[in-house]
Design an enzyme around this catalytic site. Structure first.
Site, PDB file in Angstrom:
ATOM      1  N   GLU A 468     -34.937  17.817 -27.575  1.00 25.17           N
ATOM      2  CA  GLU A 468     -34.026  16.810 -27.314  1.00 25.17           C
ATOM      3  C   GLU A 468     -33.518  16.103 -26.030  1.00 25.17           C
ATOM      4  O   GLU A 468     -32.409  15.985 -24.874  1.00 25.17           O
ATOM      5  CB  GLU A 468     -32.090  16.523 -27.980  1.00 25.17           C
ATOM      6  CG  GLU A 468     -32.761  16.495 -29.418  1.00 25.17           C
ATOM      7  CD  GLU A 468     -33.322  15.812 -29.962  1.00 25.17           C
ATOM      8  OE1 GLU A 468     -33.697  14.935 -29.933  1.00 25.17           O
ATOM      9  OE2 GLU A 468     -34.169  16.142 -31.147  1.00 25.17           O
ATOM     10  N   GLY A 469     -34.383  15.987 -24.872  1.00 26.73           N
ATOM     11  CA  GLY A 469     -34.156  15.943 -23.530  1.00 26.73           C
ATOM     12  C   GLY A 469     -34.080  17.152 -22.660  1.00 26.73           C
ATOM     13  O   GLY A 469     -33.204  18.073 -22.270  1.00 26.73           O
TER      14      GLY A 469
END
Length: 620
Positions: A468-469
């Site tokens: 997620e990043g």
């Protein structure tokens, strides 16, 4: 394990965050401490019975594809069913959606048991986040057909952003969406499009755990000239179900053109399927033309805005996942240190004396935990993981305040949450991974084998710095956007919030030195922020974004520990209770051993050191 976790959760929820006070608000009026405890009891039991016994099973029996179906061990089906039947998928949702209207902070605390028991058995965070994004940006029909069936457990959800050639560079995605003709422009489920493209790293992208899977897909739509709009401006968000559905929420019996191209075999999280999906390649042709059928969510060209509602929620959830894996390793190594006999105590004596530093070979062996260095490693784990848990729950409490608070308090909570999100995701991902490494170290050679679970916890947790990043993306977001947004309003609010905690702490003599130490760290962070941006050149400012984020995160965790310590002393001025004494010891460790580390991290950011940025590729 669960006894220690439950004690920690109870303290953080009720003694520190005052979660029961939320029941005074209309949305939570039906709840009480009793209902909150009942939810935690249920989740603790399901995690103990359906998750924990099978953590190794799902690690060794990876998902398999037989050409038509993805095959998962039966324990995964049983765990998912038990979770869905508990109502936790929609725990924070309205009664009308079948939810319990629980505070989000209580939902987060309850879900902690599953993360410690087996993160790999299959997280439901994407299903909940997917449905929440549809609730915010979708049409009423989309909410009723897709979100409601995800919350009730019939269907699962995914997030489809990355592509094989683009990775995290979303402006370079190649998936295309074309309107499905004028006849479908007013489809009750939303404007209908045909999608073609490939998506990579899709967690739970294909399985038989539910009767349908709802994919949220980013794709580019054509501009006025019929050509794709460059950059991110043309990116829109689409609901693309695995199986086509009617407006009544029932399956039509027709498969959408979404095909599994392959399974990714990962270092960790092996129990969760991770896939490459092809959209519209023709394997499952849909009547009316080529492409997979998708329904536009929100406005055209605002796909990233819609998706980031889910992304931010997922980032906090990943921070919690990293925390729970760190705690799982801590509990395992603590148990090992208490039971494993090894070595003998060091003899006393004057420095340099004949007996100083020696050992009595005739003395009985002592448990590992008797040794100072083992205590150091255990205390480091405790300070990292319990501190990260406190941060995660604090952020969850901000969600509740932002949603149900009033006026300026609600606005401040939303701004503070925006400010803390990169830290809530990144700090646990890095430091709770280090906790897992220390858990292996305490086990010695055994920790490196599959005879003990700590090696799996490390493997599972290594993903979270990417999930997620990546770490670098979070750092660029923090220094490049969050600290300067609204002319620094978020950073100013955080500084004011920390100052209030320092004032509270100074009422206790033993916390005053820590408050003074934190005050210096806060000023150093503020000064480094200003220095990093003093030339206004983003390349210079962001050259050391990761060291800056590491220092910023340590400053935030010191604040969290200071505030937690104030709560301890307000209830137990001279902690004799072992749990409270342990919290104070963890806080002391953080201020003595961890917070002093921030100076060199801030130094390279403050002087805009270009050592890394300017090294030429051929120099490697």
């Amino acid at each position: 394990m669960t006894t220690s976790l439950r004690s920690t959760l109870d303290f953080l929820l009720h003694d520190w965050l005052q979660a029961t006070s939320l029941t005074a608000r209309q949305r939570f009026a039906d709840h009480s401490r009793g209902t909150f405890d009942a939810v935690l009891d249920t989740c603790e039991r399901i995690a103990r019975e359906k998750y924990a016994p099978f953590n190794r099973t799902v690690d060794t029996e990876e998902p398999q594809f037989d050409g038509e179906r993805v095959i998962l061990p039966q324990c995964t089906h049983d765990a998912r069913q038990a979770y869905a039947e508990s109502g936790m998928l929609g725990a924070a949702q309205d009664y009308e959606l079948g939810g319990m209207q629980l505070p989000y902070v209580v939902e987060s605390a309850a879900n902690a048991f599953f993360g410690v028991a087996s993160i790999s058995i299959g997280s439901n965070l994407l299903t909940t986040g997917n449905a929440n994004a549809i609730l915010v940006h979708g049409t009423p029909a989309q909410q009723q057909v897709f979100a409601a069936n995800e919350f009730n457990g019939r269907w699962a959800g995914t997030m489809c952003l990355s592509e094989p050639q683009a990775g995290s560079s979303l402006s370079d995605i190649a998936t295309r969406a074309e309107p499905d003709g004028a006849d479908h422009a007013d489809d009750p489920l939303g404007p209908r499009y045909r999608l073609r493209g490939n998506k990579m790293w899709i967690s739970s992208g294909e399985h038989e755990l539910t009767e349908n899977i709802v994919h949220l897909v980013l794709a580019k739509i054509p501009g006025p000239d019929g050509k794709p709009v460059p950059g991110t401006r043309g990116i829109s968000l689409f609901i693309v179900p695995k199986k086509l559905v009617g407006t009544d929420g029932q399956l039509t019996g027709e498969r959408n053109d979404v095909a599994l191209a392959g399974l990714n075999h990962k270092l960790g999280w092996r129990g969760t399927t991770n896939t490459l999906l092809n959209f519209g390649e023709g394997k499952y042709p849909v009547r009316g033309g080529p492409g997979a059928i998708g329904y536009l969510v929100g406005k055209p060209g605002e796909g990233l805005k819609c998706m980031f509602h889910m992304m931010n929620e997922a980032r906090i959830a990943i921070g919690m996942a990293a925390t729970m894996l760190g705690l799982a390793g801590y509990y395992a190594s603590l148990d090992y240190a208490k039971t494993r006999l090894q070595g003998r105590p060091i003899l006393g004596g004057s420095a340099g004396g004949a007996g100083a530093g020696g050992k009595d070979a005739s003395a009985p062996q002592v448990p590992l935990i008797a040794h100072a260095d083992i205590k150091r490693m255990l205390l480091a784990q405790k300070s990292y993981c319990e501190g990260a848990l406190a941060l995660n729950l604090y952020c969850a409490r901000l969600v509740d305040e932002g949603r149900t608070g009033e006026g300026q308090a609600a606005a401040d909570a939303r701004l503070l949450l925006e400010m803390l999100t990169p830290i809530a995701k990144s700090w646990p991902s890095e430091n709770c991974l280090e906790a897992n490494s220390l858990a292996i170290q305490i086990h010695g050679g055994y920790g490196y084998t599959r005879d003990f679970p700590v090696e799996q916890y490390w493997r599972d947790n290594r993903l979270n710095m990417i999930h997620e990043g990546t770490h670098g993306i979070q750092a660029a977001d923090l220094l490049g956007r969050k600290v300067v947004m609204q002319d620094g309003a978020g950073l100013k609010l955080l500084a004011e919030t920390i100052a209030a905690s320092m004032q509270r702490a100074r009422r206790h003599a033993q916390l005053a030195p820590w408050a003074d130490q934190l005050a210096v760290a806060l000023q150093d962070v503020l000064a480094a922020t200003q220095s990093a941006w003093s030339t206004g050149d983003p390349q210079e400012a962001l050259a050391n974004a990761v060291p800056y984020m590491q220092a910023f995160g340590h400053m935030v965790l010191a604040w969290i520990w200071l505030d937690v310590s104030a709560s301890v002393l307000e209830r137990d001025p001279d902690p004799k209770d072992a749990a409270n004494a342990g919290r104070m010891a963890a806080a002391r460790y953080f201020f003595h051993y961890e917070l002093p580390r921030i100076a060199p991290w801030l130094a390279v950011a403050a002087r805009r050191d270009m050592t890394c940025a300017q090294v030429a590729p051929e120099m490697f």
